[in-house]
Design a protein around this motif. Structure first.
Motif, PDB file in Angstrom:
ATOM      1  N   MET A  47     -33.457 121.983  -3.143  1.00  0.00           N
ATOM      2  CA  MET A  47     -34.565 122.279  -2.242  1.00  0.00           C
ATOM      3  C   MET A  47     -34.570 121.251  -1.119  1.00  0.00           C
ATOM      4  SD  MET A  47     -38.637 122.331  -3.097  1.00  0.00           S
ATOM      5  CE  MET A  47     -38.410 123.519  -4.416  1.00  0.00           C
ATOM      6  N   SER A  48     -34.659 121.699   0.126  1.00  0.00           N
ATOM      7  CA  SER A  48     -34.694 120.807   1.269  1.00  0.00           C
ATOM      8  C   SER A  48     -35.903 121.138   2.116  1.00  0.00           C
ATOM      9  CB  SER A  48     -33.411 120.950   2.096  1.00  0.00           C
ATOM     10  OG  SER A  48     -33.298 122.273   2.596  1.00  0.00           O
ATOM     11  N   GLY A  49     -36.266 120.227   3.019  1.00  0.00           N
ATOM     12  CA  GLY A  49     -37.335 120.486   3.950  1.00  0.00           C
ATOM     13  C   GLY A  49     -38.646 120.847   3.299  1.00  0.00           C
ATOM     14  N   LEU A  50     -39.222 119.940   2.525  1.00  0.00           N
ATOM     15  CA  LEU A  50     -40.497 120.200   1.883  1.00  0.00           C
ATOM     16  C   LEU A  50     -41.603 120.306   2.930  1.00  0.00           C
ATOM     17  CD1 LEU A  50     -40.155 117.721  -1.115  1.00  0.00           C
ATOM     18  CD2 LEU A  50     -39.940 120.209  -1.185  1.00  0.00           C
ATOM     19  N   ARG A  51     -42.477 121.289   2.794  1.00  0.00           N
ATOM     20  CA  ARG A  51     -43.518 121.557   3.780  1.00  0.00           C
ATOM     21  C   ARG A  51     -44.903 121.408   3.143  1.00  0.00           C
ATOM     22  NH1 ARG A  51     -43.617 126.937   5.782  1.00  0.00           N
ATOM     23  NH2 ARG A  51     -43.343 127.502   3.593  1.00  0.00           N
ATOM     24  N   PHE A  52     -45.882 120.985   3.950  1.00  0.00           N
ATOM     25  CA  PHE A  52     -47.223 120.822   3.394  1.00  0.00           C
ATOM     26  C   PHE A  52     -48.293 121.212   4.396  1.00  0.00           C
ATOM     27  CE2 PHE A  52     -46.794 116.796   5.588  1.00  0.00           C
ATOM     28  CZ  PHE A  52     -48.074 116.342   5.863  1.00  0.00           C
ATOM     29  N   VAL A  53     -49.450 121.571   3.840  1.00  0.00           N
ATOM     30  CA  VAL A  53     -50.685 121.781   4.584  1.00  0.00           C
ATOM     31  C   VAL A  53     -51.649 120.696   4.146  1.00  0.00           C
ATOM     32  CG1 VAL A  53     -52.706 123.283   4.867  1.00  0.00           C
ATOM     33  CG2 VAL A  53     -50.400 124.275   4.852  1.00  0.00           C
ATOM     34  N   ASP A  54     -52.302 120.043   5.120  1.00  0.00           N
ATOM     35  CA  ASP A  54     -53.236 118.958   4.817  1.00  0.00           C
ATOM     36  C   ASP A  54     -54.593 119.310   5.388  1.00  0.00           C
ATOM     37  OD1 ASP A  54     -53.616 116.161   3.817  1.00  0.00           O
ATOM     38  OD2 ASP A  54     -54.166 115.806   5.907  1.00  0.00           O
ATOM     39  N   VAL A  55     -55.630 119.283   4.554  1.00  0.00           N
ATOM     40  CA  VAL A  55     -56.987 119.592   5.008  1.00  0.00           C
ATOM     41  C   VAL A  55     -57.867 118.358   4.887  1.00  0.00           C
ATOM     42  CG1 VAL A  55     -56.754 122.034   4.439  1.00  0.00           C
ATOM     43  CG2 VAL A  55     -57.726 120.474   2.740  1.00  0.00           C
TER      44      VAL A  55
ATOM     45  N   LEU B 127     -50.140 121.428  -0.922  1.00  0.00           N
ATOM     46  CA  LEU B 127     -51.443 121.418  -0.274  1.00  0.00           C
ATOM     47  C   LEU B 127     -52.101 120.089  -0.608  1.00  0.00           C
ATOM     48  CD1 LEU B 127     -53.919 122.696   1.158  1.00  0.00           C
ATOM     49  CD2 LEU B 127     -54.543 123.720  -1.045  1.00  0.00           C
ATOM     50  N   SER B 128     -52.464 119.316   0.407  1.00  0.00           N
ATOM     51  CA  SER B 128     -53.052 117.995   0.173  1.00  0.00           C
ATOM     52  C   SER B 128     -54.423 117.915   0.819  1.00  0.00           C
ATOM     53  CB  SER B 128     -52.145 116.892   0.736  1.00  0.00           C
ATOM     54  OG  SER B 128     -51.901 117.078   2.122  1.00  0.00           O
TER      55      SER B 128
ATOM     56  N   PRO C 201     -49.484 127.022  -3.005  1.00  0.00           N
ATOM     57  CA  PRO C 201     -48.501 125.935  -2.922  1.00  0.00           C
ATOM     58  C   PRO C 201     -47.864 125.682  -4.286  1.00  0.00           C
ATOM     59  CG  PRO C 201     -50.692 125.030  -3.109  1.00  0.00           C
ATOM     60  CD  PRO C 201     -50.868 126.522  -2.996  1.00  0.00           C
ATOM     61  N   ARG C 202     -46.708 125.082  -4.283  1.00  0.00           N
ATOM     62  CA  ARG C 202     -46.089 124.709  -5.556  1.00  0.00           C
ATOM     63  C   ARG C 202     -46.777 123.496  -6.179  1.00  0.00           C
ATOM     64  NH1 ARG C 202     -42.438 127.897  -3.410  1.00  0.00           N
ATOM     65  NH2 ARG C 202     -42.086 126.782  -1.478  1.00  0.00           N
ATOM     66  N   ALA C 203     -47.442 122.717  -5.337  1.00  0.00           N
ATOM     67  CA  ALA C 203     -48.145 121.524  -5.834  1.00  0.00           C
ATOM     68  C   ALA C 203     -49.365 121.272  -4.975  1.00  0.00           C
ATOM     69  CB  ALA C 203     -47.225 120.306  -5.810  1.00  0.00           C
ATOM     70  N   MET C 204     -50.345 120.553  -5.551  1.00  0.00           N
ATOM     71  CA  MET C 204     -51.550 120.136  -4.837  1.00  0.00           C
ATOM     72  C   MET C 204     -51.814 118.666  -5.120  1.00  0.00           C
ATOM     73  SD  MET C 204     -54.358 123.192  -5.368  1.00  0.00           S
ATOM     74  CE  MET C 204     -55.506 122.335  -4.277  1.00  0.00           C
ATOM     75  N   ILE C 205     -52.331 117.976  -4.101  1.00  0.00           N
ATOM     76  CA  ILE C 205     -52.838 116.613  -4.259  1.00  0.00           C
ATOM     77  C   ILE C 205     -54.267 116.603  -3.752  1.00  0.00           C
ATOM     78  CG2 ILE C 205     -52.695 114.212  -3.501  1.00  0.00           C
ATOM     79  CD1 ILE C 205     -49.684 114.574  -3.147  1.00  0.00           C
ATOM     80  N   LEU C 206     -55.210 116.264  -4.627  1.00  0.00           N
ATOM     81  CA  LEU C 206     -56.601 116.088  -4.248  1.00  0.00           C
ATOM     82  C   LEU C 206     -56.958 114.633  -4.511  1.00  0.00           C
ATOM     83  CD1 LEU C 206     -58.189 119.240  -5.958  1.00  0.00           C
ATOM     84  CD2 LEU C 206     -57.358 119.036  -3.602  1.00  0.00           C
TER      85      LEU C 206
ATOM     86  N   VAL D  69     -53.310 115.768  -9.332  1.00  0.00           N
ATOM     87  CA  VAL D  69     -52.076 116.418  -8.901  1.00  0.00           C
ATOM     88  C   VAL D  69     -51.878 117.649  -9.778  1.00  0.00           C
ATOM     89  CG1 VAL D  69     -49.566 116.246  -8.719  1.00  0.00           C
ATOM     90  CG2 VAL D  69     -51.002 114.311  -8.036  1.00  0.00           C
ATOM     91  N   ALA D  70     -51.783 118.784  -9.135  1.00  0.00           N
ATOM     92  CA  ALA D  70     -51.564 120.048  -9.852  1.00  0.00           C
ATOM     93  C   ALA D  70     -50.221 120.611  -9.427  1.00  0.00           C
ATOM     94  CB  ALA D  70     -52.682 121.043  -9.523  1.00  0.00           C
ATOM     95  N   LEU D  71     -49.428 121.027 -10.395  1.00  0.00           N
ATOM     96  CA  LEU D  71     -48.125 121.626 -10.104  1.00  0.00           C
ATOM     97  C   LEU D  71     -47.985 122.923 -10.883  1.00  0.00           C
ATOM     98  CD1 LEU D  71     -47.472 118.236 -10.672  1.00  0.00           C
ATOM     99  CD2 LEU D  71     -45.500 119.003  -9.344  1.00  0.00           C
ATOM    100  N   LYS D  72     -47.293 123.873 -10.280  1.00  0.00           N
ATOM    101  CA  LYS D  72     -46.960 125.090 -10.999  1.00  0.00           C
ATOM    102  C   LYS D  72     -46.228 124.716 -12.285  1.00  0.00           C
ATOM    103  CE  LYS D  72     -48.340 128.506  -8.231  1.00  0.00           C
ATOM    104  NZ  LYS D  72     -49.232 129.614  -8.658  1.00  0.00           N
ATOM    105  N   GLU D  73     -46.409 125.520 -13.312  1.00  0.00           N
ATOM    106  CA  GLU D  73     -45.977 125.151 -14.651  1.00  0.00           C
ATOM    107  C   GLU D  73     -44.509 124.752 -14.720  1.00  0.00           C
ATOM    108  OE1 GLU D  73     -46.567 126.768 -19.219  1.00  0.00           O
ATOM    109  OE2 GLU D  73     -46.994 128.092 -17.509  1.00  0.00           O
ATOM    110  N   ARG D  74     -43.658 125.402 -13.967  1.00  0.00           N
ATOM    111  CA  ARG D  74     -42.215 125.108 -14.057  1.00  0.00           C
ATOM    112  C   ARG D  74     -41.865 123.697 -13.578  1.00  0.00           C
ATOM    113  NH1 ARG D  74     -38.831 128.108  -9.322  1.00  0.00           N
ATOM    114  NH2 ARG D  74     -37.312 126.610 -10.106  1.00  0.00           N
TER     115      ARG D  74
END
Length: 318
Positions: free
Chosen positions: A1-9, A72-73, A109-114, A166-171
């Motif tokens: 996997m390359s180029g990880l992308r995120f949305v920040d609110v 998503l952060s 998202p595949r992962a979240m940071i709150l 930190v929440a991640l999809k189960e895999r």
């Protein structure tokens, strides 16, 4: 996997987003409702896609490029228990946290940071919020990791504890490990600010730095409804005084020769407060002094964001 992308609110001055960028993530969208914060983001990263909007009004369907990002952060405004804050203020902060969690339904998202107060992780007063987060995210196939980090353990010269989910999809979840401290010795206020205190020729800078051997108390941005900038409540001001700092106000500039031989406490500048949050020295803040300090005080220190981003990236790339 390359180029990880995120949305920040609730991006604020960009501390969390900057740390994630340093960890190898590229922002798809940054969102904040304050014009001065959005101006700060534009000043420092004109190429970033910044949207000035209240999170409660954000409709992902109108921004389809946010779908299916890696992360998503959210460095959210601090939730408070109803025992310590006015109910309306508590409601506003809880609404933002809940809105950030609900974004996962559409963005996926595949992962979240709150990131929020330490009490969110284990305090009894926040159990209803924890239950909401668990219910919404586990239903979507996420597994949650709750922990507290202290920014001082990541080279930030400040005792700043942050509650993190930190929440991640189960895999991916089994491959995630909370970040470990990156420094063996905490950076003191004196070491962090020695050069800036001497920049205008103050002869007392070295002696001041030599006695300012502790990390800073937690910087607080305060409320938009309050008066001018100061460094916190009475107990915090007392801790600053023990390091030779007047915590009741900010200076317009570092002390110069006019301070030579003058007894008493010195004041720090908003630029020095930014150094205590471990922003790069060239990171600019929009607005007048109080507005700049509030952005700094509310920010998430970039080194913590970098460590969290690196830990999430490692799990996603397995």
């Amino acid at each position: 996997m390359s180029g990880l992308r995120f949305v920040d609110v609730c991006s604020g001055a960009g501390g969390l987003a900057l740390g994630l960028e340093q960890a190898g993530f590229d922002p798809v969208l940054l969102l904040d409702n304050k014009p001065v914060a959005c101006e700060t983001l534009h000043m420092n990263r004109p190429q970033w896609n910044v949207l000035q909007m209240d999170l409660l009004d954000f409709v992902p369907d109108e921004h389809p490029h946010t779908y299916d990002v890696d992360l998503l952060s959210a460095g959210l405004p601090r939730v408070k228990s109803s025992a310590t804050a006015a109910r309306v203020e508590t409601d506003e902060e809880e609404q933002l946290l809940r809105a950030a969690v609900l974004l996962a339904h559409s963005i996926q998202p595949r992962a979240m940071i709150l990131e929020n107060v330490p009490g969110l992780v284990d305090a009894a007063a926040f159990e209803p919020l924890r239950e909401f987060v668990r219910k919404e995210l586990e239903h979507l196939g996420y597994r949650l990791h709750w922990f507290v980090l202290n920014a001082a353990d990541f080279g930030v010269p400040q005792d700043r504890k942050q509650g993190v989910v930190v929440a991640l999809k189960e895999r991916y979840s089994d491959f995630f490990r909370p970040p470990l401290r990156t420094v063996d010795e905490h950076l003191s206020v004196g070491r962090a600010l020695r050069h800036s205190m001497a920049a205008r020729g103050w002869s007392g800078a070295e002696a001041w730095a030599a006695q300012a051997t502790a990390v800073a108390p937690t910087l607080v941005g305060g409320s938009d409804n309050r008066g001018g900038a100061d460094l916190g409540p009475t107990g915090t001001k007392n801790a600053w005084a023990r390091m030779g700092v007047n915590g009741g106000a900010l200076a317009d500039e570092a002390p110069g020769p006019e301070a030579d031989g003058c007894p008493g406490l010195i004041k720090i500048t908003d630029a020095q407060a930014a150094l205590l949050q471990s922003f790069p020295a060239d990171w600019l803040f929009a607005g007048r002094k109080t507005a700049r300090y509030r952005q700094i005080g509310h920010a998430s220190p970039p080194p913590v964001g970098k460590a969290l981003g690196a830990a999430v990236a490692e799990a996603l790339r397995v």
